[in-house]
Write a protein that holds these residues in place. Structure first.
Motif, PDB file in Angstrom:
ATOM      1  N   PRO A   1       1.670   7.340   9.391  1.00  0.00           N
ATOM      2  CA  PRO A   1       1.034   8.314   8.508  1.00  0.00           C
ATOM      3  C   PRO A   1      -0.212   8.895   9.176  1.00  0.00           C
ATOM      4  O   PRO A   1      -1.021   8.162   9.739  1.00  0.00           O
ATOM      5  CB  PRO A   1       0.651   7.491   7.272  1.00  0.00           C
TER       6      PRO A   1
ATOM      7  N   ALA B   1       0.627   3.738   2.001  1.00  0.00           N
ATOM      8  CA  ALA B   1       0.962   4.043   3.399  1.00  0.00           C
ATOM      9  C   ALA B   1       2.117   3.167   3.881  1.00  0.00           C
ATOM     10  O   ALA B   1       3.053   3.652   4.531  1.00  0.00           O
ATOM     11  CB  ALA B   1      -0.258   3.863   4.295  1.00  0.00           C
ATOM     12  N   ASP B   2       2.065   1.872   3.551  1.00  0.00           N
ATOM     13  CA  ASP B   2       3.172   0.981   3.935  1.00  0.00           C
ATOM     14  C   ASP B   2       4.468   1.396   3.253  1.00  0.00           C
ATOM     15  O   ASP B   2       5.546   1.317   3.854  1.00  0.00           O
ATOM     16  CB  ASP B   2       2.847  -0.469   3.584  1.00  0.00           C
TER      17      ASP B   2
ATOM     18  N   CYS C   1       3.303  12.665   8.261  1.00  0.00           N
ATOM     19  CA  CYS C   1       3.559  11.578   9.208  1.00  0.00           C
ATOM     20  C   CYS C   1       4.067  12.146  10.525  1.00  0.00           C
ATOM     21  O   CYS C   1       4.574  13.257  10.582  1.00  0.00           O
ATOM     22  CB  CYS C   1       4.620  10.621   8.649  1.00  0.00           C
TER      23      CYS C   1
ATOM     24  N   THR D   1       0.854  -1.183   0.000  1.00  0.00           N
ATOM     25  CA  THR D   1       0.000   0.000   0.000  1.00  0.00           C
ATOM     26  C   THR D   1       0.892   1.236   0.000  1.00  0.00           C
ATOM     27  O   THR D   1       2.074   1.172   0.386  1.00  0.00           O
ATOM     28  CB  THR D   1      -0.913   0.057   1.241  1.00  0.00           C
TER      29      THR D   1
ATOM     30  N   ILE E   1      -3.172  12.036   4.073  1.00  0.00           N
ATOM     31  CA  ILE E   1      -2.666  12.314   2.728  1.00  0.00           C
ATOM     32  C   ILE E   1      -2.731  13.818   2.518  1.00  0.00           C
ATOM     33  O   ILE E   1      -3.736  14.460   2.798  1.00  0.00           O
ATOM     34  CB  ILE E   1      -3.482  11.580   1.653  1.00  0.00           C
TER      35      ILE E   1
ATOM     36  N   PHE F   1       2.338  12.027   2.177  1.00  0.00           N
ATOM     37  CA  PHE F   1       1.742  11.843   3.493  1.00  0.00           C
ATOM     38  C   PHE F   1       2.349  12.801   4.508  1.00  0.00           C
ATOM     39  O   PHE F   1       3.552  13.065   4.472  1.00  0.00           O
ATOM     40  CB  PHE F   1       2.014  10.418   4.019  1.00  0.00           C
TER      41      PHE F   1
END
Length: 163
Positions: free
Chosen positions: A77, A60-61, A108, A58, A80, A106
């Motif tokens: 995160p 995010a990953d 974070c 993903t 977005i 992102f």
């Protein structure tokens, strides 16, 4: 940095032709409201951690992985900030490889109080900067990305459609 095994397989088939790949950028902001930047070895400019999304991963990953690979810290995160693509995200590398990215940015936060460090061969330095005292040698797009990430509850940004 060496290219991923996935990109190497594609390059073996298409040579230097344009390759469209998903990417991520992570604007990491700590509890002191400082922004984490890396001094990139390839451009010798300061930039947020970034990189490519691997198959099956993903976005995010990918952001979490890229920050850890480059800085040695774990992040979460938060939201977005932007999705970026177009002419400004097409590059030709010194070896002739052409690449275009669609980059998800992102905002974070660090998962703990770990101290960031140079954790791979992509960076010359890693450090936090106060939001109002960012280094001079940054690309304009990185300044824009950071400004967007620093806004509270800003809606996600995307480049306007080409006319």
């Amino acid at each position: 940095m060496p290219i991923s095994a996935y990109v190497a397989k594609l390059r073996a088939k298409i040579g230097n032709d344009l390759l469209l790949l998903p990417g991520v950028t992570a604007v990491v902001i700590n509890s002191r409201d400082e922004v984490l930047l890396q001094l990139r070895r390839d451009t010798e400019t300061w930039a947020p951690p970034s990189g490519g999304v691997e198959p099956g991963e993903t976005v995010a990953d990918a952001a979490i992985r890229e920050v850890f690979e480059e800085t040695g810290i774990a992040v979460a995160p938060a939201r977005i900030v932007a999705v970026l693509s177009g002419r400004g995200y097409v590059v030709t590398y010194p070896n002739g490889d052409q690449m275009a990215t669609v980059t998800t940015v992102f905002r974070c936060r660090p998962a703990d109080d770990s101290t960031p460090r140079v954790n791979d061969d992509e960076s010359l330095a890693i450090r936090y900067f106060p939001r109002d005292d960012l280094p001079e040698n940054m690309l304009p797009r990185h300044r824009r990305i950071i400004a967007l990430a620093l806004k509270d509850c800003a809606p996600p940004y995307f480049d306007p459609p080409a006319q």
